[in-house]
Enzyme design. Structure first.
Site, PDB file in Angstrom:
ATOM      1  N   LYS A 265     -14.370  -8.489   2.897  1.00 34.27           N
ATOM      2  CA  LYS A 265     -13.400  -7.482   2.457  1.00 34.27           C
ATOM      3  C   LYS A 265     -12.606  -7.041   3.694  1.00 34.27           C
ATOM      4  CE  LYS A 265     -11.405  -4.137   0.138  1.00 34.27           C
ATOM      5  NZ  LYS A 265     -10.265  -4.477  -0.729  1.00 34.27           N
TER       6      LYS A 265
ATOM      7  N   CYS B 170      -1.631  -4.964   2.302  1.00 36.58           N
ATOM      8  CA  CYS B 170      -2.349  -4.162   1.300  1.00 36.58           C
ATOM      9  C   CYS B 170      -1.357  -3.268   0.550  1.00 36.58           C
ATOM     10  CB  CYS B 170      -3.438  -3.294   1.917  1.00 36.58           C
ATOM     11  SG  CYS B 170      -4.207  -2.285   0.625  1.00 36.58           S
TER      12      CYS B 170
HETATM   13  O1  RRO Z   1      -8.405  -2.534  -1.105  1.00 39.20           O
HETATM   14  C1  RRO Z   1      -7.367  -2.693  -1.782  1.00 39.20           C
HETATM   15  O2  RRO Z   1      -6.877  -1.816  -2.494  1.00 39.20           O
HETATM   16  C2  RRO Z   1      -6.615  -3.961  -1.728  1.00 39.20           C
HETATM   17  C3  RRO Z   1      -6.302  -4.631  -0.554  1.00 39.20           C
HETATM   18 BR1  RRO Z   1      -6.895  -4.104   1.112  1.00 39.20          BR
HETATM   19  C4  RRO Z   1      -5.469  -5.780  -0.604  1.00 39.20           C
HETATM   20  O3  RRO Z   1      -5.122  -6.412   0.412  1.00 39.20           O
HETATM   21  N1  RRO Z   1      -5.017  -6.175  -1.816  1.00 39.20           N
HETATM   22  C5  RRO Z   1      -5.348  -5.540  -2.960  1.00 39.20           C
HETATM   23  O4  RRO Z   1      -4.916  -5.961  -4.048  1.00 39.20           O
HETATM   24  N2  RRO Z   1      -6.145  -4.426  -2.893  1.00 39.20           N
END
Ligand code: RRO
Length: 323
Positions: free
Chosen positions: A44, A130
Site C-alpha cells: 500500500k 492519489c
Molecule cells: O488511499 C487511497 O485513497 C488511494 C490511493 Br493512495 C491511490 O493512489 N489511489 C486510490 O484510488 N486510492
C-alpha cells in the site's frame, strides 16, 4: 509457455502482480501475496507516519468496478522497510509524501535502509496520483510539479545509490490522462529522467456512484466522490498504456510500462500487453477474488497465447495494429 518479464535487472517469474491499494497494508496481507503466484509484492502507498485514512464507508464495488476514498491508510513507511526481509519475491514499496520535502525524506529512508542495512527492497513505486487527499490535487496533473518532483527524486536516487550495484528499480504511478497533448507533455517530461518504469493508471479521480434505493452516495468521504477502478476504467487504462508506449518509442527511451485498470480476465491482460505493457497489476479484481485471481488470469492468458501461437509476451508486446 514463458510468461516472465523484467524491468531493468529485476526479473519477474510472470507478468501479473497486485496493484498498490487493496489488501497490501499489513504483514499478513503482504505474506498472503508472497505465498500466492503474484510475481511481486507491492505495498500500500506508504507515508512518513502511520495513517488511519478517511472515514468509513470508503470502498464500494459492483459488477462494473469500484469506487474508493481510502485516504492513504497505511502503517507508515518504516513498517514496510522493517518487514521487507519476510518477503521472498520481488518486493516493491509504494510511497508518497504530502509535500516534496516529506516525499524526499521517505525516499531517502527507504534507500538508506537498502544501502546501509541491506534491506531487501527491490523496487520503489512513487505514487504521484492519489486522488483522495482532502484539499489536495494529484501531483502528476501539474506538469511543472511533475518535472520538479522527478528532478529531485532522481537527484536523490542517483546520489545515494551512485556506487550501488543492484539498485532498486524506480518508477512512478500516474493518473489517467485524457488529452493527447497531455500525453505529449508528460511523455516529454518523464523521458528526461532515468526512471525504470511508469505505472498507469491510478483510479479515475473524483467519480461518483449513486445508490438508487437509498438515493444516496455509496461512500462517505468528500460527499461520495472517489477514485473509480475496475471495468469502468479499462479503456482509459489501455489508452494511457498505448499513448505512453508510443511516447517512449518515439523518444527512444526504454521506460517499462506497468498496466493497471480493470484487468479481470486473461483477455484483458492480453489487450494491455498488446498495447505495450510489460507487467500488469490487479487492483479491484484482487480485492473481490483474493489471490486466486493471479492464477486464474495467468491460466486464461496462457490459453489466449496458445490459441494465437505465441510462446512469450515479447512476441506481441506493443504490436497493436491500427486499422
Ligand atoms: O488511499 C487511497 O485513497 C488511494 C490511493 Br493512495 C491511490 O493512489 N489511489 C486510490 O484510488 N486510492
Amino acid at each position: 509457455m514463458n510468461l516472465s518479464t523484467s524491468i531493468s535487472h529485476l526479473k519477474f517469474k510472470s507478468c501479473i502482480c497486485n496493484a498498490s491499494g487493496p489488501k497490501c497494508s499489513l504483514l499478513e496481507e503482504l505474506q498472503n501475496l508472497d505465498n500466492s503466484v503474484s510475481c511481486a509484492v507491492i505495498t500500500k502507498t506508504s507515508t512518513l507516519e502511520k495513517r488511519e485514512g478517511n472515514p468509513q464507508p470508503r470502498y464500494y464495488d459492483n459488477l462494473l468496478g469500484s469506487i474508493n476514498s481510502m485516504g492513504l491508510p497505511n502503517q507508515g513507511h518504516n513498517y514496510y522497510i522493517k518487514h521487507s526481509e519476510k518477503i521472498n519475491k520481488p518486493y516493491i514499496i509504494s510511497m508518497t509524501g504530502f509535500s516534496l520535502d516529506e516525499l524526499i525524506t521517505v525516499l531517502t529512508n527507504i534507500i538508506i535502509s537498502k544501502t546501509n542495512f541491506n534491506k531487501k527492497i527491490d523496487g520503489i513505486e512513487i505514487n504521484l496520483s492519489c486522488p483522495n487527499i482532502i484539499g489536495k490535487g494529484q501531483i502528476a496533473y501539474d506538469f511543472k510539479e511533475l518535472d520538479n518532483y522527478l528532478k529531485e527524486i532522481c537527484f536523490i536516487y542517483s546520489n545515494l545509490l551512485e556506487r550501488f550495484n543492484e539498485k532498486p528499480i524506480l518508477g512512478i504511478k500516474l493518473p489517467p490522462y485524457f488529452e493527447i497533448h497531455h500525453f505529449e507533455t508528460a511523455g516529454e517530461i518523464i523521458s528526461k529522467y532515468p526512471i525504470d518504469f511508469i505505472t498507469c493508471i491510478n483510479s479515475i479521480g473524483n467519480a461518483l456512484l449513486v445508490d438508487i434505493k437509498n438515493e444516496s452516495t455509496v461512500i462517505k468521504p468528500k460527499g461520495g466522490i472517489g477514485g473509480l477502478g475496475g471495468s469502468y476504467v479499462k479503456p482509459t487504462g489501455l489508452s494511457n498504456v498505448r499513448n505512453f508506449y508510443l511516447q517512449f518509442k518515439k523518444r527512444n527511451r526504454d521506460i517499462k510500462i506497468i498496466g493497471c485498470g480493470g484487468i479481470e480476465t486473461g483477455k484483458d491482460a492480453f489487450e494491455y500487453i498488446l498495447c505495450g505493457a510489460d507487467l500488469l497489476q490487479i487492483g479491484t479484481q484482487f480485492y473481490k477474488e483474493d489471490v486466486g485471481c493471479f492464477n486464474r488470469i495467468l491460466k486464461e492468458l496462457t490459453e489466449v497465447m496458445k490459441y494465437k501461437k505465441y510462446n512469450n509476451i515479447d512476441e506481441f508486446k506493443g504490436k497493436l495494429k491500427t486499422i
